[in-house]
Write a protein that holds these residues in place. Structure first.
Motif, PDB file in Angstrom:
ATOM      1  N   SER A 109       0.943  -1.182  -0.027  1.00 20.06           N
ATOM      2  CA  SER A 109       0.064   0.001  -0.036  1.00 20.06           C
ATOM      3  C   SER A 109       0.771   1.286  -0.059  1.00 20.06           C
ATOM      4  O   SER A 109       1.939   1.024   0.032  1.00 20.06           O
ATOM      5  N   LEU A 110       0.184   2.519   0.003  1.00 17.92           N
ATOM      6  CA  LEU A 110       1.000   3.285   0.028  1.00 17.92           C
ATOM      7  C   LEU A 110       0.879   4.429   1.332  1.00 17.92           C
ATOM      8  O   LEU A 110       0.790   5.591   1.299  1.00 17.92           O
ATOM      9  N   GLY A 111       0.462   3.402   2.289  1.00 20.66           N
ATOM     10  CA  GLY A 111       0.196   4.316   3.744  1.00 20.66           C
ATOM     11  C   GLY A 111      -1.008   4.906   3.859  1.00 20.66           C
ATOM     12  O   GLY A 111      -1.983   4.594   3.258  1.00 20.66           O
ATOM     13  N   ASN A 112      -0.723   6.264   4.399  1.00 23.40           N
ATOM     14  CA  ASN A 112      -1.979   6.995   4.461  1.00 23.40           C
ATOM     15  C   ASN A 112      -2.315   7.790   3.250  1.00 23.40           C
ATOM     16  O   ASN A 112      -3.404   8.275   3.364  1.00 23.40           O
ATOM     17  N   ASP A 113      -1.746   7.550   2.116  1.00 24.98           N
ATOM     18  CA  ASP A 113      -2.002   8.091   0.887  1.00 24.98           C
ATOM     19  C   ASP A 113      -2.993   7.287   0.205  1.00 24.98           C
ATOM     20  O   ASP A 113      -3.425   7.468  -0.951  1.00 24.98           O
ATOM     21  N   SER A 114      -2.940   5.838   0.602  1.00 25.10           N
ATOM     22  CA  SER A 114      -3.444   4.856  -0.120  1.00 25.10           C
ATOM     23  C   SER A 114      -5.008   5.088   0.065  1.00 25.10           C
ATOM     24  O   SER A 114      -5.666   5.529   0.604  1.00 25.10           O
ATOM     25  N   ILE A 115      -5.823   4.713  -1.321  1.00 23.84           N
ATOM     26  CA  ILE A 115      -7.186   4.922  -1.493  1.00 23.84           C
ATOM     27  C   ILE A 115      -7.864   4.119  -0.425  1.00 23.84           C
ATOM     28  O   ILE A 115      -9.192   4.294   0.108  1.00 23.84           O
ATOM     29  N   ASN A 116      -7.255   2.963   0.067  1.00 20.39           N
ATOM     30  CA  ASN A 116      -7.942   2.184   0.926  1.00 20.39           C
ATOM     31  C   ASN A 116      -7.487   2.190   2.623  1.00 20.39           C
ATOM     32  O   ASN A 116      -7.918   1.565   3.485  1.00 20.39           O
ATOM     33  N   PHE A 117      -6.986   3.358   2.744  1.00 17.68           N
ATOM     34  CA  PHE A 117      -6.477   3.546   4.160  1.00 17.68           C
ATOM     35  C   PHE A 117      -7.745   3.950   5.025  1.00 17.68           C
ATOM     36  O   PHE A 117      -8.926   4.632   4.431  1.00 17.68           O
ATOM     37  N   PRO A 118      -8.150   3.543   6.168  1.00 14.66           N
ATOM     38  CA  PRO A 118      -6.863   2.935   6.906  1.00 14.66           C
ATOM     39  C   PRO A 118      -7.120   1.234   6.954  1.00 14.66           C
ATOM     40  O   PRO A 118      -6.198   0.694   7.621  1.00 14.66           O
ATOM     41  N   PHE A 119      -7.718   0.832   6.200  1.00 14.58           N
ATOM     42  CA  PHE A 119      -7.993  -0.566   6.187  1.00 14.58           C
ATOM     43  C   PHE A 119      -6.951  -1.391   5.404  1.00 14.58           C
ATOM     44  O   PHE A 119      -6.840  -2.395   6.124  1.00 14.58           O
ATOM     45  N   ASN A 120      -6.322  -0.751   4.964  1.00 13.85           N
ATOM     46  CA  ASN A 120      -4.881  -1.351   4.280  1.00 13.85           C
ATOM     47  C   ASN A 120      -3.861  -1.730   5.594  1.00 13.85           C
ATOM     48  O   ASN A 120      -2.923  -2.371   5.263  1.00 13.85           O
ATOM     49  N   LYS A 121      -4.106  -0.949   6.662  1.00  8.04           N
ATOM     50  CA  LYS A 121      -3.092  -1.419   7.704  1.00  8.04           C
ATOM     51  C   LYS A 121      -3.457  -2.523   8.806  1.00  8.04           C
ATOM     52  O   LYS A 121      -2.935  -2.642   9.611  1.00  8.04           O
ATOM     53  N   LEU A 122      -4.824  -3.056   8.336  1.00  6.12           N
ATOM     54  CA  LEU A 122      -5.303  -4.155   9.153  1.00  6.12           C
ATOM     55  C   LEU A 122      -5.278  -5.414   8.572  1.00  6.12           C
ATOM     56  O   LEU A 122      -5.505  -5.842   7.438  1.00  6.12           O
ATOM     57  N   ASN A 123      -4.604  -6.305   9.289  1.00  2.00           N
ATOM     58  CA  ASN A 123      -4.546  -7.821   9.075  1.00  2.00           C
ATOM     59  C   ASN A 123      -5.627  -8.606   9.752  1.00  2.00           C
ATOM     60  O   ASN A 123      -5.611  -8.387  10.985  1.00  2.00           O
ATOM     61  N   ILE A 124      -6.624  -9.032   9.197  1.00  2.75           N
ATOM     62  CA  ILE A 124      -7.833  -9.717   9.834  1.00  2.75           C
ATOM     63  C   ILE A 124      -7.511 -10.717  10.418  1.00  2.75           C
ATOM     64  O   ILE A 124      -8.065 -10.686  11.802  1.00  2.75           O
ATOM     65  N   PRO A 125      -6.760 -11.676   9.980  1.00  2.00           N
ATOM     66  CA  PRO A 125      -6.645 -12.877  10.969  1.00  2.00           C
ATOM     67  C   PRO A 125      -5.718 -12.426  12.183  1.00  2.00           C
ATOM     68  O   PRO A 125      -6.101 -13.028  13.342  1.00  2.00           O
ATOM     69  N   GLU A 126      -4.802 -11.470  12.185  1.00  2.12           N
ATOM     70  CA  GLU A 126      -3.878 -11.299  13.302  1.00  2.12           C
ATOM     71  C   GLU A 126      -4.981 -10.497  14.360  1.00  2.12           C
ATOM     72  O   GLU A 126      -5.158 -10.660  15.542  1.00  2.12           O
TER      73      GLU A 126
END
Length: 417
Positions: A109-126
């Motif tokens: 991802s591109l961090g905070n600039d990603s279009i999917n932010f903030p879901f891109n920072k989340l790992n569902i199994p963890e």
């Protein structure tokens, strides 16, 4: 084993989940078979038992590799991954380790600039393993330490502490669920804010925007129909399961959710307040939107609702799945998480009222055997089937008319405007 920095926890958790599947799915299956066929005298169960042990041991291969990689991904030496030798308990220790890496995202991802932010920072199994296994184990460990400490004091100091130990032993188990929910809630809200989520964008507090778009009478009707379906359908399922697992049904119809007034208050508060808030935030607010973003809205609703049903660890998976689907559709329909929270709370309130009535009437009711249960159920099977069928038809029509389109904007981003 060489540990490669992938900057992604996906690989480590794919291995961990694979290992846990090898270890526990056959084990649970074997347990169900033994429960269903207690008088099975064939030598086949012995062969099956050795097969289960073999798969459990084999599961350590991907589990240990995944734990070592996960330990490295969190910023620790890979040797800490050997905690995986303790299986799910060791994994819980690793999950509780604080994160050392700050420039880490679960997906490219591109961090905070990603279009999917903030879901891109989340790992569902963890995320799920932490809050469903590791954190409750931590709270349980604290409870055990408290009980052991009071027990030791009772041995040293005498009868006063023995009375205290007995009182604590009676109260703490009743409060365990409520306290666990409370701490999970506190840590969860802190965690999602660290990831960059804006709680207001989930629509938890947007009461002002509800009035013009919501038909509360229809929503309340759907909640009651959902309960009617669950009542009818689960009764039918319970009746037929009684022929396969009679002991399970006999225990369930005679077991109370709480045994004293403190337990009643604790259970009621958890069911009506904590459970709806946390489960909706996790299942609809986070997981539904994460998976809808990844696989599409329809797949996100189906998979998150199925997860919601399975995580309750009960036999009424079908009714829970339908309830999860209704709550997901309501969230997309309104864009406000407060709507599924209130509906979930209303449903649990209905259940709680019946539970309280059962608690106060239990002292006047003798033990109900599974045979007596079947006899009492048989005249009602037709009525329950009709109730389940009618309520199911209305619910399906509601879902058909209100199911979100594949290109709908996710509620979190809709509330960002």
């Amino acid at each position: 084993m060489n540990i490669k920095n992938t900057n992604s926890k996906n690989e480590s958790f794919n291995l961990i989940l694979c290992g846990l599947a090898f270890q526990f799915i056959p084990l649970f299956t074997f347990g169900l078979i033994l429960a269903a066929f207690e008088d099975w005298s064939s030598p086949f169960p012995g062969v099956l038992f050795h097969l289960i042990i073999s798969t459990f041991i084999y599961g350590y291969i991907p589990l240990l590799k995944g734990c070592r990689l996960y330990s490295y991904d969190k910023g620790y030496a890979s040797k800490w991954g050997w905690f995986g030798l303790l299986s799910i308990l060791g994994l819980s220790f690793l999950l509780l380790f604080p994160e050392k890496r700050t420039n880490f995202y679960s997906e490219g991802s591109l961090g905070n600039d990603s279009i999917n932010f903030p879901f891109n920072k989340l790992n569902i199994p963890e995320f799920l393993l932490y809050y469903s296994i590791a954190f409750p184990i931590l709270i349980l460990t604290i409870f055990i330490i408290i009980l052991l400490s009071i027990g030791l004091l009772s041995l040293v100091k005498g009868s006063d502490f023995i009375d205290l130990f007995n009182a604590t032993w009676d109260i703490l188990p009743e409060l365990y669920v409520t306290i666990t929910y409370l701490f999970i809630g506190l840590f969860l809200f802190r965690y999602i804010r660290i990831l960059g989520f804006d709680v207001e964008k989930f629509g938890i507090l947007n009461f002002g925007s509800l009035k013009p778009i919501i038909n509360w009478k229809l929503i309340i009707l759907i909640v009651f129909l959902n309960y009617a379906f669950a009542w009818g359908f689960n009764s039918l399922i319970s009746y037929y399961i009684s022929f396969i697992y009679p002991d399970f049904i006999e225990n369930s119809i005679n077991e109370l959710e709480f045994t004293n007034v403190i337990g009643l208050i604790s259970w009621s508060f958890s069911a009506i307040v904590f459970a709806p808030l946390l489960e909706e935030l996790i299942c609809r607010g986070i997981i539904l939107q994460k998976w809808a973003m990844k696989w599409g809205i329809k797949a996100g609703i189906v998979t998150s609702s199925l997860l919601f049903a399975i995580c309750h660890l009960r036999f009424d998976i079908v009714s829970l799945f339908i309830a999860g689907t209704i709550l997901s559709v309501l969230y997309f329909k309104t864009g406000n998480l407060i709507v599924p929270i209130l509906c979930h709370s209303l449903y649990n309130t209905i259940v709680t009222i019946f539970m309280i009535g059962r608690y106060y009437s239990s002292s006047n009711v003798d033990f109900v055997s599974v045979n007596d249960y079947r006899v009492s159920m048989e005249p009602l099977l037709g009525q329950k089937a009709i109730v389940a069928a009618i309520s199911f038809a209305v619910i399906m029509f509601f879902l058909y008319r209100n199911f979100p389109k594949q290109d709908d904007i996710l509620p979190y981003y809709r509330n960002s405007k």
